[in-house]
Design an enzyme around this catalytic site. Structure first.
Site, short mmCIF file in Angstrom:
data_model
loop_
_atom_site.label_atom_id
_atom_site.label_comp_id
_atom_site.label_asym_id
_atom_site.label_seq_id
_atom_site.Cartn_x
_atom_site.Cartn_y
_atom_site.Cartn_z
N ARG A 241 15.67 11.44 5.65
CA ARG A 241 16.54 10.83 4.54
C ARG A 241 17.64 10.68 3.56
O ARG A 241 17.58 11.85 3.41
CB ARG A 241 16.16 9.77 4.14
CG ARG A 241 14.70 8.92 4.98
CD ARG A 241 14.12 8.00 4.35
NE ARG A 241 12.80 7.57 5.06
CZ ARG A 241 11.21 7.53 4.53
NH1 ARG A 241 11.21 8.25 3.72
NH2 ARG A 241 10.38 7.46 5.21
N GLU A 383 -4.53 9.71 -1.85
CA GLU A 383 -4.15 8.50 -1.31
C GLU A 383 -5.06 8.12 -0.79
O GLU A 383 -5.53 6.54 -0.77
CB GLU A 383 -2.47 8.51 -0.65
CG GLU A 383 -1.46 8.99 -1.40
CD GLU A 383 -0.39 9.10 -0.65
OE1 GLU A 383 0.57 8.23 -0.93
OE2 GLU A 383 -0.38 9.96 0.70
#
Length: 398
Positions: A241, A383
């Protein structure tokens, strides 16, 4: 209570199986570089004295194939930790986009799935989260499916931070605002940092550097600002990105023959480090740098420079800084990138100890010099544990 955690990224699939409320997993697994000829799987059993590890390098074309591999390993005759899929009480899923609708762990229902689908255009690289939910529903039909949203932690942003300077109706009617992402990771490491510092009100900057990258200003345990915005495209330079870019570039490209879909693909999948070097993985880019490739050197400098700018900005937002946190694959493991980011930040009280930075040690570690007013922490993100704890809390409240 067996809870399986699925954390699907754009090219990876991480999993851990917990017997909650214990925080040590029974097994962990990582499938990386899915869709390439360099894909591999590593499965580690942690509830046996010998801690067997299976590592296989083989083509894994899709996340569905990866999911089938992990299910087989969980119940494998030699390295399995369960006898039957029905033993698993719940599956906790990392879901990237929850908009303003989801601010906490949520049991997945048809209505919730429909809402998750509505956010697909805002996180095009992460529709895979939904695919894994559907596979899990079929594979573990008796387990409850629970979503933990990356955007939830950032719902504490003040309105002046999450609003864009565009007509009011676009926010009220279309929901165009900053949502922020990687919230599960930022929440986990910022809580660890506050505990390490013995200061629940600490002013922290959390830097999550992986294939996706984001940076968040945290105070009193709450997100005050974050680099990703309406979608995960904004902010830092990432694996594929572009990060922040002048919106006029989009208009220019469309006026010169690009379709909106082509621009979307360009900025989300063909830019960032891949656009510069041909490689999205910083391990490959580092190898190029070490071989003297000038483009890889420039790409890395740009990558670090963008992080440095945000550090200055967020130190101003926080009106000071207690600690800088590096986390995720690049943040935890690339000492060169950390050094480039911390260079010339002494005016903020950030002083790196180069020997500490170069030494790899497990767990939380300080890599700042002894005279540094600001702590520089490397904190391995987890996470999966954060998702497991939120999922367990939800189940206990039933």
């Amino acid at each position: 209570m067996y809870i399986l955690i699925i954390n699907a990224g754009s090219s990876s699939l991480k999993y851990q199986l917990f017997d909650m409320p214990a925080i040590e997993p029974l097994c962990t697994g990582l499938i990386e570089r899915i869709g390439t000829d360099q894909s591999f799987i590593r499965h580690t059993v942690l509830n046996r004295p010998d801690n067997p590890v299976i590592e296989r390098h083989e083509p894994i074309a899709t996340h569905a194939q990866g999911f089938a591999q992990l299910v087989a390993l969980l119940s494998d005759a030699e390295v399995g930790v369960i006898k039957h899929p029905d033993e698993i009480r719940a599956i906790g899923h990392r879901v990237v986009h929850g908009g303003e609708n989801f601010t906490r762990a949520t049991q997945i229902t048809p209505a919730v799935k429909e809402k998750i689908r509505s956010y697909f255009p805002l996180a095009p690289l992460h529709t895979i989260n939904y695919v894994c939910i559907e596979i899990a529903e079929q594979t573990f039909p008796k387990a409850k499916q629970i979503a933990v949203f990356d955007t939830a932690f950032h719902q504490s942003l003040p309105e002046y931070a999450f609003r864009y300077a565009i007509p009011e109706a676009l926010y009220r009617q279309e929901g165009i605002r900053v949502y922020g992402f990687h919230g599960t990771s930022h929440k986990y490491v910022s809580e660890k940092a506050a505990s390490w510092l013995g200061n629940p009100n600490a002013k922290l900057i959390s830097i999550h550097l992986g294939n996706g990258c984001s940076i968040t200003a945290v105070q009193n345990g709450k997100s005050l600002d974050t680099s990703m915005g309406f979608s995960p495209l904004a902010g830092l330079v990432m694996g594929t990105r572009s990060g922040d870019i002048d919106p006029a570039v989009i208009f220019y490209l469309i006026e010169h023959g690009y379709t909106p879909e082509q621009v979307n693909t360009l900025l989300n999948k063909q830019s960032g480090m891949a656009g510069f070097t041909g490689f999205s993985d910083m391990r490959d880019v580092r190898k190029l740098r070490e071989e003297g490739d000038p483009t890889a050197e420039l790409a890395t400098e740009l990558y670090a420079y963008r992080v440095k700018k945000y550090i200055g900005s967020y130190t101003a937002v926080l009106n000071g800084l207690d600690a800088l946190i590096f986390t995720a694959g690049v943040g935890e493991n690339d000492s060169d990138v950390r050094a480039r980011i911390c260079q010339h930040l002494d005016y903020l009280g950030i002083h790196l100890d180069f020997d500490k930075n170069a030494a790899f040690l497990p767990g939380i570690r300080e890599i700042n010099s002894t005279e540094s007013p600001v702590k520089i922490l490397v904190i391995p993100t987890n996470e999966e544990l954060e998702i497991a704890q939120q999922s367990y809390t939800l189940l206990q409240a039933e």
